[in-house]
Design an enzyme around this catalytic site. Sequence first.
Site, short mmCIF file in Angstrom:
data_model
loop_
_atom_site.label_atom_id
_atom_site.label_comp_id
_atom_site.label_asym_id
_atom_site.label_seq_id
_atom_site.Cartn_x
_atom_site.Cartn_y
_atom_site.Cartn_z
N ASP A 47 0.86 -1.18 0.00
CA ASP A 47 0.00 0.00 0.00
C ASP A 47 0.89 1.23 0.00
O ASP A 47 2.11 1.13 0.18
CB ASP A 47 -0.92 0.01 1.22
CG ASP A 47 -2.27 0.66 0.92
OD1 ASP A 47 -2.28 1.71 0.24
OD2 ASP A 47 -3.31 0.11 1.35
N ASP A 70 3.23 1.68 -4.79
CA ASP A 70 2.21 2.35 -5.59
C ASP A 70 1.95 1.46 -6.80
O ASP A 70 2.82 1.30 -7.66
CB ASP A 70 2.71 3.72 -6.02
CG ASP A 70 1.68 4.52 -6.82
OD1 ASP A 70 0.74 3.91 -7.36
OD2 ASP A 70 1.84 5.75 -6.92
N SER A 149 -16.12 -5.50 -9.41
CA SER A 149 -17.29 -4.92 -8.74
C SER A 149 -18.53 -5.35 -9.50
O SER A 149 -18.48 -5.65 -10.71
CB SER A 149 -17.18 -3.39 -8.73
OG SER A 149 -18.42 -2.79 -8.42
N TYR A 162 -15.86 4.79 -12.90
CA TYR A 162 -15.55 3.68 -12.00
C TYR A 162 -16.10 2.37 -12.57
O TYR A 162 -15.40 1.34 -12.59
CB TYR A 162 -16.12 3.95 -10.62
CG TYR A 162 -15.94 2.81 -9.65
CD1 TYR A 162 -14.74 2.64 -8.97
CD2 TYR A 162 -16.98 1.91 -9.39
CE1 TYR A 162 -14.57 1.59 -8.07
CE2 TYR A 162 -16.81 0.87 -8.50
CZ TYR A 162 -15.60 0.71 -7.85
OH TYR A 162 -15.44 -0.33 -6.97
#
Length: 323
Positions: A47, A70, A149, A162
């Site tokens: 992270d 990153d 998602s 998104y």
Amino acid sequence: MNASSSAAPGRELAGPPVAVVTGGARGLGLALAERFAAAGHRVVVGDLEGEALRAAAARLGDDHLAVAADVTRPEDTARLAEAAVERYGRLDVWVNNAGVLADGPLAEQDPGLAAAMSRVNLDGTANGCRAALGVMLPAGRGRIVNVSSLTALKPLAGLAHYSATKAAVAALSAALHREVKGSGVRVTAVLPHLLDTPAGSGLRARPTAALAPERVAGLVVRLVTRGSRRQSVCVPWWAGPALRPAAFLPGVLRDLLDDLMRLDEIALGRDTRRRARYTAELRARYGGGAARPVPAERPAATAGRPAAAGQPAAADQPAKDSA
């Protein structure tokens, strides 16, 4: 170091299995790291540098590793793979979880935030896959899990960019499955409903409540530990059978269903006060576009160096979190 030197095909590896989790300092990523650790894995959390990464390192303990990375930088994801091999001698699981979620009508969205979603959600996933494959393909084994998602199946107003990035992650996963078929490496896309994490704060979950990240993390760990061959998994499970056939309905019927379920309210009706902190973090790091001017200063990219559990990382930066 050449990370691909960790193992030859068919060789039995010593020690517990090793899992890399990107965006692992909070939200779903931290839940994944803790569940993998509880299942007996050694975990490498990647992270951005900052307090969240230091806190994750402290929570996981000295048996695990926190690495400042990153995911938009291929050299950083490569260092994550190298850190796993150098510390533990193997790499079994890679979860591409890092993600950012900027909301609002596309016409009003800061182009800097839109670009960040493309770089982190899609490019970061591709970078992670390449880093993992550099170890897994020579070893002839491994599992890559890409967090997509449900917006990949049902794009939402107010989350247009998104939704597009998450649909791209699902497509990347399906194509990569075919590329590595028969190699011993498996690729699975996980498509969760809205999560109860900082990235999902203030969004109005419909038609069911936001998911606890621990629920999704538990499912991912079960998929891995049981050797599931599933290529795509929706959470909750019934969302896939409900959403996939809807894509074949006439547009007028899809609009009618969206209106009846008030799906546009999920993002367009968001609670901006509850989202304020997360949005401010995104703008501080990625903002600066013409649509919504914000300060253009951007912290220097993280160098991707290991920060052993319990040791401090460098200056604070906002953490990435999957939604």
